[in-house]
Design a protein around this motif. Structure first.
Motif, PDB file in Angstrom:
ATOM      1  N   GLU A  34       0.806  -1.002  -0.132  1.00 42.80           N
ATOM      2  CA  GLU A  34      -0.022  -0.218  -0.083  1.00 42.80           C
ATOM      3  C   GLU A  34       0.682   1.258   0.027  1.00 42.80           C
ATOM      4  OE1 GLU A  34      -4.235  -1.309   2.141  1.00 42.80           O
ATOM      5  OE2 GLU A  34      -2.432  -1.063   3.440  1.00 42.80           O
ATOM      6  N   VAL A  35       2.000   1.147   0.759  1.00 46.57           N
ATOM      7  CA  VAL A  35       2.929   2.395   0.738  1.00 46.57           C
ATOM      8  C   VAL A  35       3.413   2.478  -0.613  1.00 46.57           C
ATOM      9  CG1 VAL A  35       5.168   3.055   1.500  1.00 46.57           C
ATOM     10  CG2 VAL A  35       3.642   1.829   3.073  1.00 46.57           C
ATOM     11  N   ALA A  36       3.602   1.502  -1.612  1.00 50.63           N
ATOM     12  CA  ALA A  36       4.291   1.799  -2.900  1.00 50.63           C
ATOM     13  C   ALA A  36       2.996   2.424  -3.890  1.00 50.63           C
ATOM     14  CB  ALA A  36       4.658   0.052  -3.578  1.00 50.63           C
ATOM     15  N   ILE A  37       1.946   1.946  -3.580  1.00 51.79           N
ATOM     16  CA  ILE A  37       0.642   2.655  -4.280  1.00 51.79           C
ATOM     17  C   ILE A  37       0.590   4.064  -3.956  1.00 51.79           C
ATOM     18  CG2 ILE A  37      -1.595   2.617  -4.584  1.00 51.79           C
ATOM     19  CD1 ILE A  37      -1.718  -0.681  -3.853  1.00 51.79           C
ATOM     20  N   LEU A  38       0.761   4.450  -2.556  1.00 51.58           N
ATOM     21  CA  LEU A  38       0.520   5.854  -2.193  1.00 51.58           C
ATOM     22  C   LEU A  38       1.830   6.666  -2.694  1.00 51.58           C
ATOM     23  CD1 LEU A  38      -0.540   7.889  -0.228  1.00 51.58           C
ATOM     24  CD2 LEU A  38       1.163   7.170   1.461  1.00 51.58           C
ATOM     25  N   PHE A  39       2.756   6.180  -2.659  1.00 48.74           N
ATOM     26  CA  PHE A  39       4.179   6.826  -3.141  1.00 48.74           C
ATOM     27  C   PHE A  39       4.014   7.132  -4.701  1.00 48.74           C
ATOM     28  CE2 PHE A  39       7.378   6.191   0.166  1.00 48.74           C
ATOM     29  CZ  PHE A  39       6.537   6.813   1.114  1.00 48.74           C
ATOM     30  N   ALA A  40       3.519   6.039  -5.451  1.00 45.89           N
ATOM     31  CA  ALA A  40       3.142   6.468  -6.734  1.00 45.89           C
ATOM     32  C   ALA A  40       2.272   7.461  -7.155  1.00 45.89           C
ATOM     33  CB  ALA A  40       2.787   5.035  -7.545  1.00 45.89           C
ATOM     34  N   ALA A  41       1.064   7.446  -6.179  1.00 43.53           N
ATOM     35  CA  ALA A  41       0.187   8.612  -6.407  1.00 43.53           C
ATOM     36  C   ALA A  41       0.687   9.714  -5.962  1.00 43.53           C
ATOM     37  CB  ALA A  41      -0.894   8.282  -5.585  1.00 43.53           C
ATOM     38  N   LEU A  42       1.657   9.782  -5.174  1.00 46.66           N
ATOM     39  CA  LEU A  42       2.042  11.336  -4.743  1.00 46.66           C
ATOM     40  C   LEU A  42       3.078  11.716  -5.720  1.00 46.66           C
ATOM     41  CD1 LEU A  42       2.965  10.917  -0.993  1.00 46.66           C
ATOM     42  CD2 LEU A  42       0.892  11.679  -2.077  1.00 46.66           C
ATOM     43  N   ARG A  43       3.844  10.761  -6.231  1.00 44.49           N
ATOM     44  CA  ARG A  43       4.877  11.517  -7.341  1.00 44.49           C
ATOM     45  C   ARG A  43       3.931  11.649  -8.571  1.00 44.49           C
ATOM     46  NH1 ARG A  43       7.935   6.554  -5.798  1.00 44.49           N
ATOM     47  NH2 ARG A  43       9.753   7.505  -4.667  1.00 44.49           N
ATOM     48  N   ALA A  44       2.932  11.008  -8.834  1.00 44.45           N
ATOM     49  CA  ALA A  44       2.078  11.741 -10.047  1.00 44.45           C
ATOM     50  C   ALA A  44       1.435  13.017  -9.793  1.00 44.45           C
ATOM     51  CB  ALA A  44       0.897  10.761 -10.406  1.00 44.45           C
ATOM     52  N   PHE A  45       1.195  13.252  -8.399  1.00 38.48           N
ATOM     53  CA  PHE A  45       0.516  14.580  -8.062  1.00 38.48           C
ATOM     54  C   PHE A  45       1.624  15.838  -8.251  1.00 38.48           C
ATOM     55  CE2 PHE A  45      -0.859  17.366  -4.316  1.00 38.48           C
ATOM     56  CZ  PHE A  45      -2.192  17.678  -4.986  1.00 38.48           C
ATOM     57  N   ARG A  46       2.880  15.274  -7.625  1.00 41.44           N
ATOM     58  CA  ARG A  46       3.969  16.303  -7.920  1.00 41.44           C
ATOM     59  C   ARG A  46       4.254  16.657  -9.085  1.00 41.44           C
ATOM     60  NH1 ARG A  46       9.622  14.151  -5.758  1.00 41.44           N
ATOM     61  NH2 ARG A  46       9.253  12.681  -7.235  1.00 41.44           N
ATOM     62  N   ALA A  47       4.094  15.503 -10.145  1.00 40.28           N
ATOM     63  CA  ALA A  47       4.605  15.820 -11.533  1.00 40.28           C
ATOM     64  C   ALA A  47       3.576  16.913 -12.190  1.00 40.28           C
ATOM     65  CB  ALA A  47       4.291  14.335 -12.398  1.00 40.28           C
ATOM     66  N   GLN A  48       2.405  17.116 -11.529  1.00 38.65           N
ATOM     67  CA  GLN A  48       1.531  18.155 -12.234  1.00 38.65           C
ATOM     68  C   GLN A  48       1.897  19.384 -11.561  1.00 38.65           C
ATOM     69  OE1 GLN A  48      -2.170  16.330 -11.368  1.00 38.65           O
ATOM     70  NE2 GLN A  48      -1.607  14.659 -12.845  1.00 38.65           N
ATOM     71  N   GLY A  49       2.844  19.579 -10.816  1.00 36.57           N
ATOM     72  CA  GLY A  49       3.240  21.121 -10.409  1.00 36.57           C
ATOM     73  C   GLY A  49       2.679  21.353  -8.863  1.00 36.57           C
ATOM     74  N   ASN A  50       1.882  20.171  -8.251  1.00 38.81           N
ATOM     75  CA  ASN A  50       1.596  20.377  -7.163  1.00 38.81           C
ATOM     76  C   ASN A  50       2.394  20.075  -6.036  1.00 38.81           C
ATOM     77  OD1 ASN A  50      -1.152  20.730  -8.112  1.00 38.81           O
ATOM     78  ND2 ASN A  50      -1.301  18.709  -8.782  1.00 38.81           N
ATOM     79  N   ALA A  51       2.119  20.407  -4.788  1.00 37.48           N
ATOM     80  CA  ALA A  51       3.129  19.955  -3.491  1.00 37.48           C
ATOM     81  C   ALA A  51       2.391  19.085  -2.683  1.00 37.48           C
ATOM     82  CB  ALA A  51       3.403  21.480  -3.026  1.00 37.48           C
ATOM     83  N   VAL A  52       3.460  18.505  -1.710  1.00 32.98           N
ATOM     84  CA  VAL A  52       3.075  17.731  -0.831  1.00 32.98           C
ATOM     85  C   VAL A  52       3.966  18.079   0.414  1.00 32.98           C
ATOM     86  CG1 VAL A  52       2.875  15.348   0.094  1.00 32.98           C
ATOM     87  CG2 VAL A  52       2.631  15.628  -2.164  1.00 32.98           C
ATOM     88  N   ILE A  53       3.137  17.915   1.552  1.00 31.95           N
ATOM     89  CA  ILE A  53       3.992  18.157   2.690  1.00 31.95           C
ATOM     90  C   ILE A  53       3.655  16.871   3.480  1.00 31.95           C
ATOM     91  CG2 ILE A  53       4.014  19.338   4.977  1.00 31.95           C
ATOM     92  CD1 ILE A  53       2.655  21.921   3.871  1.00 31.95           C
ATOM     93  N   LEU A  54       4.600  16.122   3.677  1.00 32.41           N
ATOM     94  CA  LEU A  54       4.727  14.826   4.326  1.00 32.41           C
ATOM     95  C   LEU A  54       5.126  14.838   5.777  1.00 32.41           C
ATOM     96  CD1 LEU A  54       4.365  11.679   3.680  1.00 32.41           C
ATOM     97  CD2 LEU A  54       6.820  11.935   3.066  1.00 32.41           C
ATOM     98  N   ILE A  55       4.646  14.486   6.771  1.00 27.23           N
ATOM     99  CA  ILE A  55       4.878  14.497   8.128  1.00 27.23           C
ATOM    100  C   ILE A  55       5.275  12.901   8.512  1.00 27.23           C
ATOM    101  CG2 ILE A  55       4.404  14.633  10.564  1.00 27.23           C
ATOM    102  CD1 ILE A  55       2.558  16.823   9.806  1.00 27.23           C
ATOM    103  N   SER A  56       6.295  12.767   8.852  1.00 26.09           N
ATOM    104  CA  SER A  56       6.732  11.152   8.858  1.00 26.09           C
ATOM    105  C   SER A  56       7.971  10.968  10.106  1.00 26.09           C
ATOM    106  CB  SER A  56       7.276  10.551   7.506  1.00 26.09           C
ATOM    107  OG  SER A  56       7.535   9.323   7.749  1.00 26.09           O
ATOM    108  N   HIS A  57       7.815   9.655  10.662  1.00 22.28           N
ATOM    109  CA  HIS A  57       9.081   9.533  11.458  1.00 22.28           C
ATOM    110  C   HIS A  57       9.915   8.448  10.954  1.00 22.28           C
ATOM    111  CE1 HIS A  57       7.294  11.551  14.691  1.00 22.28           C
ATOM    112  NE2 HIS A  57       6.231  10.869  15.087  1.00 22.28           N
ATOM    113  N   LYS A  58       9.560   8.138   9.671  1.00 31.28           N
ATOM    114  CA  LYS A  58      10.412   6.907   8.841  1.00 31.28           C
ATOM    115  C   LYS A  58      11.365   7.706   7.989  1.00 31.28           C
ATOM    116  CE  LYS A  58       6.780   3.648   9.389  1.00 31.28           C
ATOM    117  NZ  LYS A  58       5.448   2.735   8.593  1.00 31.28           N
ATOM    118  N   LEU A  59      12.800   7.640   8.559  1.00 42.09           N
ATOM    119  CA  LEU A  59      13.673   8.445   7.573  1.00 42.09           C
ATOM    120  C   LEU A  59      14.047   7.828   6.188  1.00 42.09           C
ATOM    121  CD1 LEU A  59      15.706   9.463  10.625  1.00 42.09           C
ATOM    122  CD2 LEU A  59      13.958  10.548   9.760  1.00 42.09           C
ATOM    123  N   GLY A  60      13.835   6.434   6.441  1.00 40.28           N
ATOM    124  CA  GLY A  60      14.205   5.761   4.984  1.00 40.28           C
ATOM    125  C   GLY A  60      13.092   6.168   4.201  1.00 40.28           C
ATOM    126  N   GLU A  61      11.841   6.337   4.372  1.00 38.46           N
ATOM    127  CA  GLU A  61      10.892   6.735   3.388  1.00 38.46           C
ATOM    128  C   GLU A  61      10.909   8.164   3.027  1.00 38.46           C
ATOM    129  OE1 GLU A  61       7.186   3.972   5.183  1.00 38.46           O
ATOM    130  OE2 GLU A  61       7.033   6.375   5.118  1.00 38.46           O
TER     131      GLU A  61
END
Lengths: 310, 524
Positions: free
Chosen positions: B181-208
């Motif tokens: 599910e993480v992989a699906i989410l990240f793919a969707a976020l990259r597609a969203f970014r590619a259209q010039g939009n922006a994402v703020i991601l709060i996370s504790h997982k530094l690898g991600e």
């Protein structure tokens, strides 16, 4: 045959009180506010209707007065419970006790007299010629048709078929989620509590201008409480509230019939019937639906909404 | 670095944001800028002020001072509706969905493009169209309360995107997701970014964060400490920024071979549990928890972890099979009996099953010990002693709010978890069952929780660590059992386990050869 027709007509008439009061309560509960003041609202509505018709001789104005008084009392209740976030249970109790007391006091000069104006029958052409049902169903007054057909239909469409209804139901389920998508929770709660209170109070006017028709202290006789339980029994759905109200009306009418025909059942037992049936109706569905998610109460019912809470 | 920043026009600029709650500064003159076409990670420990800052940006809180500019224009965001209008959408850590409603109803809730007449069939058709358009798979007619956390999250994201959001804020989005599910989410976020939009991601997982973010802003104690490019940063450098001067406790050895003669604390023999529909949650499970070991339980969420943790702690009775405590079969398991026996439980849903949210910290802290000395004297509950004990537990748990009379719901998720972990570790004389104990914790808290776990082991206490993160299990467990579809797909010593092998077992594609093979048809 006139026996059956009379029974049905009487059931319809007496159940209408519960239908109106129950739908008013439904509006408040669907947006998450438990209004236990229905009994008090009904008493206030009943007495203001009687006083209004005493000077105007117009039943329509009587109903309008009960709606207005209900809205004012509901507004006070909403300020306390929605805006000041006081306990809904306590405020509802206060509204019931205050409403009953106030109604008894201002209604004293009118106690025991027949109402100066009552609802006029409004026969539906053709349909009223039907055997048995014609007399029972289609020679009722306008408020009866409103209570059984127009209002439940309108509420059903509003709640389950419109965008606005979706918003209302969501406020009763999860106000925080509504807040997050930009719905203004408190104004809508306020509005529907007031609207519901007005509708519940109009059940009082129905009582003193249509069903009884006179004012006396204690004329509401716990019907407000039955309406509250009816809403739960009906699973918070308008059509089922009306059906339940008719069922109660039938029990009530049976009691009258038994008294009139002298079936030999002590009248005290007959008067108890509606209350016993209420108890049954609360217990039986709960037993039957055990373990299955059925028509449950709105999840946020009774809970004041605070935004600054994690 | 400075050059790239000049080139990017800031989509959002927060300047000098200050916000206090009850005298505590949650944000102190915070500056933050977000450019179009970037994924910007916001890092910090629990209570560093990340959520407060985002609640200011989404109009839930009004800042005491400071201003917000969207695309260079100063803007007042005084309500969530104003934030949505400004193109800002947030997916909260605890989803803001109406669980009694369908997916379609939730998507259309409070949306001004919802048609006035909105029958269920119409809403579902519109939702299906949105789902296709944004490439987020959801089932429009499903009730939200009955779908997985991953799907609920897609509903939240779809709702935000449908309203034309250009700025998407995600608060710990991967905490409740399975790796696919993480992989699906990240793919969707990259597609969203590619259209010039922006994402703020709060996370504790530094690898991600390093995998997906373009820039990183670190907050500490209500201030923004530094903003840097993700490229060139490392886990260690980010961890240093997040932690400040405090240092992490040293890592413990893992994968120790547990002596075969170590006492068996809890044993399951052929345990089967069914839900009310008769579907097996646990299917003929044999498992031993030995003294002094960390038994890892791997598996994609929803494969019986919850039932397993509840069986191990007496919250569920097996429909068939036996549960043995120290070799004694338990005829009628109850949570109380297991707790008395020294079995602690960190359940997966802490707010619902571990804490009474409206009771105070003090009351929650002593929940496991209220009926024994020193808190109880005979049949009496002694509030003074309860409070003294609670203060000690709260201190040991290192909560950021120490007022024992504060309601538990006012703690942030990470601090709630610390309180539960501390409370349960105290009564765990024999076994501690921990389901996803590090969920929502910052790196410092994760490290101290793992250290505490190993200290318990050293005292001869068995620890059951249920987790979805293979890395965590490989680092800390001695043996790893893999759950798949309610069965134990295999038990491996951690020293032999590799992540690929575990991944295969978790997806049900492989069975351990020496494991008893009950269903040959399923073996790959």
């Amino acid at each position: 045959m006139t026996l059956l027709s009379g029974l049905l007509g009487n059931a319809l008439l007496s159940g209408g009180v519960l239908a109106l009061a129950g739908m008013g309560e439904l509006l408040a509960e669907r947006v998450g506010v438990l209004n236990l003041g229905v009994e008090g609202l009904m008493a206030l509505g009943a007495v203001s209707a009687v006083i209004t018709v005493a000077s105007t001789h117009d039943a329509g104005l009587g109903v309008a007065a009960s709606l207005a008084v209900g809205a004012i009392a509901g507004g006070v209740f909403a300020i306390a419970t929605v805006l000041a976030r006081a306990s809904q249970v306590l405020c509802g109790m206060a509204l019931t006790m205050g409403g009953l007391g106030l109604a008894a006091t201002i209604g004293r000069p009118f106690a025991g007299q027949p109402s100066a104006a009552t609802f006029r029958p409004m026969p539906i052409p053709l349909l009223d010629q039907m055997p048995v049902l014609g007399d029972a169903l289609f020679r009722q007054s306008l408020p009866v048709y409103l209570a059984y057909l127009v209002l439940p239909l309108a509420l059903h469409l509003l709640l389950f078929r419109t965008r606005h209804g979706l918003t209302l139901r969501a406020i009763g389920e999860n106000p925080a989620a509504c807040d997050a998508v930009g719905i203004r929770v408190l104004p809508l709660r306020f509005a529907y509590v007031v609207l519901g209170a007005a509708l519940s109070a109009s059940a009082g006017a129905y009582l003193t201008l249509g069903f009884v028709p006179s004012w006396s202290d204690g004329v509401t006789a716990g019907r407000g409480w039955i309406a509250v339980s009816l809403v739960i029994f009906a699973g918070y759905r308008p059509w089922r509230i009306v059906a339940g109200a008719l069922l109660f009306g039938l029990v009530n009418a049976l009691g009258y019939l038994a008294q009139a025909r002298n079936w030999g059942v002590p009248s005290a037992f007959l008067s108890m019937l509606p209350y016993l049936v209420t108890l049954l109706f609360m217990i039986v569905p709960a037993l039957l639906s055990r373990g299955r998610p059925g028509a449950t109460a709105p999840a946020a019912l009774g809970l004041p909404y605070y935004r600054d809470q994690r | 670095m400075a050059r790239t920043e000049l080139l990017i026009r800031p989509l959002v600029q927060l300047s000098g944001i200050t916000k206090s709650f009850y005298g505590v500064r949650a944000n102190q003159s915070v500056d933050f800028s977000l450019a179009g076409g970037e994924i910007h990670a916001l890092l910090g420990e629990n209570g560093a002020g990340k959520s407060t800052l985002m609640n200011v940006l989404t109009g839930l809180y009004q800042p005491d001072s400071g201003c917000i500019a969207i695309e260079g224009h100063a803007r007042r965001i005084d309500s969530p509706a104003a934030a949505i209008e400004a193109g800002i959408g947030m997916v909260h850590q605890h989803f803001k969905l109406v669980s009694a409603f369908t997916v379609a109803e939730n998507i259309h809730l409070g949306w001004n493009e919802t048609p006035f007449r909105a029958p269920a069939a119409l809403l579902e058709a519109r939702t299906a169209a949105l789902s296709r358009r944004f490439g987020l798979a959801v089932r429009p007619s499903a009730r939200v309360g009955e779908i997985s956390a991953g799907e609920q999250q897609r509903v939240e994201i779809l709702r935000v995107l449908a309203r034309g959001a250009r700025i998407l804020i995600l608060d710990e989005p991967t905490a409740v997701l399975t790796p696919p599910e993480v992989a699906i989410l990240f793919a969707a976020l990259r597609a969203f970014r590619a259209q010039g939009n922006a994402v703020i991601l709060i996370s504790h997982k530094l690898g991600e964060v390093l995998e997906i973010a373009d820039r990183v802003t670190v907050m500490r104690a209500g201030r923004s400490i530094e903003t840097c490019a993700a490229q060139g940063a490392s886990r260690a450098s980010l961890a240093r920024l997040i932690m400040g001067d405090t240092s992490l406790p040293p890592m413990q050895e893992s994968g120790r071979a547990v002596a075969d003669d170590a006492a068996v604390r809890i044993e399951l023999r052929g345990v089967t549990v069914r839900d009310h529909r008769g579907i097996a949650l646990l299917d003929n499970v044999d498992l031993q928890v030995r003294a002094g070991e960390v038994l890892g339980v791997a598996g994609v969420a929803g494969n019986g972890q919850r039932a397993l943790s509840e069986i191990l702690t007496g919250n569920l009775r097996p429909d068939s099979g036996t549960v043995l405590l120290d070799g004694q079969a338990v005829a009628h398991p109850t949570p109380r009996r297991f707790a008395r026996h020294g079995i602690g439980h960190i359940p997966e849903d802490r707010l619902r099953t571990a804490l009474a949210a409206d009771l105070s910290l003090a009351e929650n802290a002593v929940l496991r010990e209220y009926d024994r000395s020193p808190v109880a004297r005979g049949p009496l509950f002694v509030p003074g002693r309860a409070r003294a004990l609670a203060v000690r537990i709260i201190d040991d748990a290192q909560l950021d709010r120490r007022d024992p009379s504060l309601p538990a719901r006012n703690l942030s998720g990470g601090n709630q978890q610390r309180l539960v972990a501390q409370r349960e570790a105290r009564i765990a004389d024999r076994v501690l069952v921990a389901a996803y104990p590090t969920r929502g914790l910052d790196i410092g808290a994760v490290a101290s929780l793992h250290a505490a776990m190993h200290r318990l082991c050293a005292r001869g206490i068995g620890v059951v660590l249920i987790s979805e993160e293979i890395e965590e299990l490989l680092d800390h467990a001695d043996r790893i059992a893999v759950l798949f579809a309610g069965r134990i797909a295999g038990i491996l010593p951690a020293s032999d386990a590799e992540s690929e092998r575990l991944g295969l077992l978790m997806s049900g594609q492989a069975l351990v050869p020496d494991a008893p093979d009950r269903d040959p048809g399923r073996a790959a």
